[in-house]
Design an enzyme around this catalytic site. Structure first.
Site, mmCIF file in Angstrom:
data_model
loop_
_atom_site.group_PDB
_atom_site.id
_atom_site.type_symbol
_atom_site.label_atom_id
_atom_site.label_comp_id
_atom_site.label_asym_id
_atom_site.label_seq_id
_atom_site.Cartn_x
_atom_site.Cartn_y
_atom_site.Cartn_z
ATOM 1 N N CYS A 25 5.206 39.721 -82.879
ATOM 2 C CA CYS A 25 4.067 40.623 -82.678
ATOM 3 C C CYS A 25 3.795 41.396 -83.974
ATOM 4 C CB CYS A 25 4.419 41.578 -81.540
ATOM 5 S SG CYS A 25 3.238 42.893 -81.223
ATOM 6 N N HIS A 26 2.548 41.875 -84.139
ATOM 7 C CA HIS A 26 2.217 42.681 -85.321
ATOM 8 C C HIS A 26 3.148 43.880 -85.471
ATOM 9 C CE1 HIS A 26 -1.608 40.511 -85.343
ATOM 10 N NE2 HIS A 26 -1.732 40.950 -86.579
ATOM 11 N N THR A 27 3.574 44.424 -84.358
ATOM 12 C CA THR A 27 4.403 45.623 -84.422
ATOM 13 C C THR A 27 5.732 45.337 -85.131
ATOM 14 O OG1 THR A 27 3.348 46.364 -82.413
ATOM 15 C CG2 THR A 27 5.355 47.511 -83.034
ATOM 16 N N HIS A 44 10.451 42.118 -79.629
ATOM 17 C CA HIS A 44 10.303 42.939 -78.425
ATOM 18 C C HIS A 44 9.422 42.326 -77.349
ATOM 19 C CE1 HIS A 44 6.915 43.930 -81.037
ATOM 20 N NE2 HIS A 44 6.255 44.095 -79.912
ATOM 21 N N GLU A 45 9.068 41.029 -77.472
ATOM 22 C CA GLU A 45 8.257 40.388 -76.410
ATOM 23 C C GLU A 45 9.112 39.287 -75.818
ATOM 24 O OE1 GLU A 45 3.714 40.621 -78.111
ATOM 25 O OE2 GLU A 45 4.681 38.684 -78.035
ATOM 26 N N CYS A 69 11.703 57.112 -65.827
ATOM 27 C CA CYS A 69 12.703 57.922 -65.127
ATOM 28 C C CYS A 69 12.495 57.926 -63.618
ATOM 29 C CB CYS A 69 12.702 59.353 -65.670
ATOM 30 S SG CYS A 69 11.357 60.394 -65.044
ATOM 31 N N CYS A 121 9.788 62.282 -63.148
ATOM 32 C CA CYS A 121 9.003 63.308 -63.861
ATOM 33 C C CYS A 121 7.608 63.408 -63.229
ATOM 34 C CB CYS A 121 8.886 62.959 -65.342
ATOM 35 S SG CYS A 121 7.780 61.588 -65.684
ATOM 36 N N CYS A 134 5.600 60.111 -63.420
ATOM 37 C CA CYS A 134 6.135 59.094 -62.498
ATOM 38 C C CYS A 134 5.786 59.445 -61.054
ATOM 39 C CB CYS A 134 7.653 58.985 -62.648
ATOM 40 S SG CYS A 134 8.159 58.079 -64.124
ATOM 41 N N CYS A 166 5.305 58.278 -68.532
ATOM 42 C CA CYS A 166 6.578 58.952 -68.206
ATOM 43 C C CYS A 166 7.080 59.778 -69.393
ATOM 44 C CB CYS A 166 7.632 57.914 -67.825
ATOM 45 S SG CYS A 166 9.287 58.595 -67.610
ATOM 46 N N ARG A 179 13.652 55.776 -71.226
ATOM 47 C CA ARG A 179 14.871 55.598 -72.002
ATOM 48 C C ARG A 179 15.179 54.121 -72.269
ATOM 49 N NH1 ARG A 179 19.559 54.713 -69.838
ATOM 50 N NH2 ARG A 179 19.606 54.054 -67.674
ATOM 51 N N CYS A 213 4.536 42.459 -74.071
ATOM 52 C CA CYS A 213 3.824 43.333 -75.012
ATOM 53 C C CYS A 213 2.351 42.969 -75.097
ATOM 54 C CB CYS A 213 4.500 43.314 -76.383
ATOM 55 S SG CYS A 213 3.701 44.405 -77.574
ATOM 56 N N ARG A 238 0.273 33.315 -81.046
ATOM 57 C CA ARG A 238 1.645 33.803 -81.011
ATOM 58 C C ARG A 238 2.614 32.720 -81.455
ATOM 59 N NH1 ARG A 238 0.577 38.461 -81.058
ATOM 60 N NH2 ARG A 238 1.399 40.090 -79.714
HETATM 61 N N1 APR Z 1 -15.264 43.428 -85.820
HETATM 62 C C1 APR Z 1 -14.831 42.517 -84.914
HETATM 63 N N2 APR Z 1 -13.622 41.950 -84.963
HETATM 64 C C2 APR Z 1 -12.808 42.320 -85.957
HETATM 65 C C3 APR Z 1 -13.183 43.261 -86.945
HETATM 66 C C4 APR Z 1 -14.474 43.823 -86.833
HETATM 67 N N3 APR Z 1 -14.914 44.730 -87.719
HETATM 68 N N4 APR Z 1 -12.145 43.411 -87.795
HETATM 69 C C5 APR Z 1 -11.170 42.588 -87.372
HETATM 70 N N5 APR Z 1 -11.566 41.921 -86.273
HETATM 71 C C6 APR Z 1 -10.841 40.932 -85.489
HETATM 72 C C7 APR Z 1 -9.986 39.984 -86.292
HETATM 73 O O1 APR Z 1 -10.735 38.903 -86.797
HETATM 74 C C8 APR Z 1 -8.968 39.545 -85.246
HETATM 75 O O2 APR Z 1 -9.398 38.410 -84.528
HETATM 76 O O3 APR Z 1 -9.939 41.619 -84.642
HETATM 77 C C9 APR Z 1 -8.884 40.738 -84.299
HETATM 78 C C10 APR Z 1 -7.568 41.506 -84.418
HETATM 79 O O4 APR Z 1 -6.595 40.663 -83.961
HETATM 80 P P1 APR Z 1 -5.083 40.699 -84.445
HETATM 81 O O5 APR Z 1 -5.028 41.158 -85.850
HETATM 82 O O6 APR Z 1 -4.466 39.419 -84.043
HETATM 83 O O7 APR Z 1 -4.458 41.904 -83.569
HETATM 84 P P2 APR Z 1 -3.968 41.960 -82.055
HETATM 85 O O8 APR Z 1 -2.537 41.623 -81.970
HETATM 86 O O9 APR Z 1 -4.933 41.243 -81.170
HETATM 87 O O10 APR Z 1 -4.110 43.532 -81.805
HETATM 88 C C11 APR Z 1 -5.373 44.159 -81.862
HETATM 89 O O11 APR Z 1 -4.748 45.979 -80.458
HETATM 90 O O12 APR Z 1 -2.804 46.717 -79.486
HETATM 91 C C12 APR Z 1 -3.637 46.815 -80.579
HETATM 92 O O13 APR Z 1 -2.152 47.426 -82.356
HETATM 93 C C13 APR Z 1 -3.000 46.427 -81.868
HETATM 94 O O14 APR Z 1 -4.704 47.538 -83.077
HETATM 95 C C14 APR Z 1 -4.214 46.265 -82.711
HETATM 96 C C15 APR Z 1 -5.214 45.655 -81.736
HETATM 97 ZN ZN ZN Z 2 4.232 43.957 -79.528
HETATM 98 ZN ZN ZN Z 3 9.180 59.648 -65.582
#
Ligand code: APR
Ligand code: ZN
Ligand code: ZN
Length: 361
Positions: free
Chosen positions: A42-44, A63-64, A93, A96, A99, A107, A111, A162, A356
């Site tokens: 994942c990007h994260t 984490h996925e 939890c 809270c 929850c 939450c 944890r 995720c 992915r």
């Molecule tokens: N307009 C439209 N689409 C765009 C633009 C824009 N200006 N800029 C980027 N994109 C597109 C990209 O081409 C890509 O297909 O947005 C998409 C982003 O996809 P990923 O980089 O694969 O990211 P992804 O994992 O899908 O997450 C997207 O969601 O949960 C959040 O943190 C995550 O901010 C991120 C977002």
């Molecule tokens: Zn993730």
């Molecule tokens: Zn809680």
């Protein structure tokens, strides 16, 4: 007994990750030891490695994930050895205010496992999102494990932990997409595509995919988009309006995280429509809107946190939809790779080549 396992570690900011032997303790009270079978990239994970989240190096990435519970600590009754589980970021939890009021995704007292996993020299690792599953085994709080149908392929199942859940839930849980709705999704990466898949499952009549990358738009069509808009050439607000009889979409999901796309989402919705923000902005970004437009448009502006999901409700339900052939979770898996290929999977992700990459073990 301590377990010696292979795992992907990010030792230094910006440096390539390495596969190392780490030490995983036996589960203590409230903990579960999980044999990881699959974990999506994942990007994260990349953000951790680049120092974009915090500087608690070394990180244990991944984490996925899905896998089998190997053993549990004292007092654990929610899962048992042999269960096939999907992992989530934090155990809630249950008591809270959030929850008790049915919003456990907010939450206050979530944890993770309390015992550290370590390098061979005893240095504690920081597990990504409290999981750390680019590893043969990982230690989590038992509440991070949700049991699902064991016949589901692990590579697909783990993705619910995720990005796919975040996108699917943004459309279905946060946006409340219903039968016959028109939906626009701005940004068709993994998260946006999952929102499209969710909108389809929920019975949306029209699903408009918006992206600046033609390859992403082609993928979006495969997952259920009925219309596509290349926003590098066409004004997406005008395009969404004209595809919806001049009104705008009932639900607009923003899955990019930039000011211009937040603004497009705001104006692409029907007057009484819902905007769901799932793209995460960086802290410096600002959005300026005329108050008259904020006042003059009804509906709702919502952000979505982890797809506002309840793992115990949503993970098994989405796995069942997948096994029934109603939700193509398997199509999110672009490639299966080994632990030693995580760094090249980051490159593929940066190039936008994959939905992915999934490490399978
Ligand atoms: N307009 C439209 N689409 C765009 C633009 C824009 N200006 N800029 C980027 N994109 C597109 C990209 O081409 C890509 O297909 O947005 C998409 C982003 O996809 P990923 O980089 O694969 O990211 P992804 O994992 O899908 O997450 C997207 O969601 O949960 C959040 O943190 C995550 O901010 C991120 C977002
Ligand atoms: Zn993730
Ligand atoms: Zn809680």
């Amino acid at each position: 007994m301590t377990h010696e396992v292979r795992a992907v570690v990010a030792r230094k900011q910006g440096a390539p990750v390495s596969v190392e032997t780490i030490l995983v303790p036996e589960p203590g009270p409230g903990e579960a030891l999980v044999q990881v079978r699959a974990c999506g990239v994942c990007h994260t994970d990349l953000h951790y490695r680049e120092g974009g989240i915090n500087d608690a190096f070394p990180f244990l990435l991944g984490h996925e994930a899905a896998g089998f519970v190997e053993s549990v600590g004292d007092g654990v009754t929610d899962v048992a050895p042999g269960d096939f589980v999907i992992l989530n970021w934090r155990a809630v939890c249950g008591s809270c205010r959030a929850c008790r009021r049915g919003r456990p995704w907010y939450c206050f007292a979530t944890r993770n496992a309390t015992q550290p996993m370590t390098l061979l020299d005893g240095t504690a690792l920081s597990p990504a999102l409290g999981i750390g599953a680019f590893a043969e085994k990982t230690l989590v709080a038992s509440g991070q494990c949700t049991k699902v149908d064991r016949t589901a392929p692990a590579a697909a199942a783990g993705l619910l932990g995720c990005g796919v859940m975040a996108g699917f839930g943004a459309a279905v849980n946060t946006g409340g997409v219903g039968r016959g709705d028109s939906v626009a999704v701005i940004g068709c990466g993994g998260v946006g595509i999952a929102a499209i898949a969710g909108a389809k499952v929920a019975g949306a009549a029209r699903i408009i995919a918006v992206d600046i990358d033609e390859r992403k738009l082609a993928k979006a069509e495969r997952f259920g988009a009925t219309d596509t808009v290349d926003s590098s050439r066409t004004d997406p607000v005008e395009a969404v309006r004209s595809l919806t009889g001049g009104f705008g979409a009932d639900v607009v999901v923003e899955a990019v995280g930039r000011p211009e796309t937040y603004q497009q989402a705001f104006y692409a919705r029907d007057l009484a429509g819902t905007v769901v923000l799932v793209g995460v902005p960086i802290p410096e970004m600002k959005l300026e809107l005329p108050l008259a437009d904020v006042f003059g448009r009804g509906g709702a502006l919502k952000s979505s946190w982890y797809g506002d999901c309840l793992p115990s409700r949503d993970f098994p339900a989405l796995i069942d939809l997948y096994l029934q052939g109603r939700f193509d979770l398997g199509a999110f898996v672009s490639e299966e790779i080994g632990l030693d290929e995580v760094e090249s999977a980051f490159d593929a992700m940066r190039r936008g080549d994959v939905l992915r990459s999934v490490v399978t073990l």
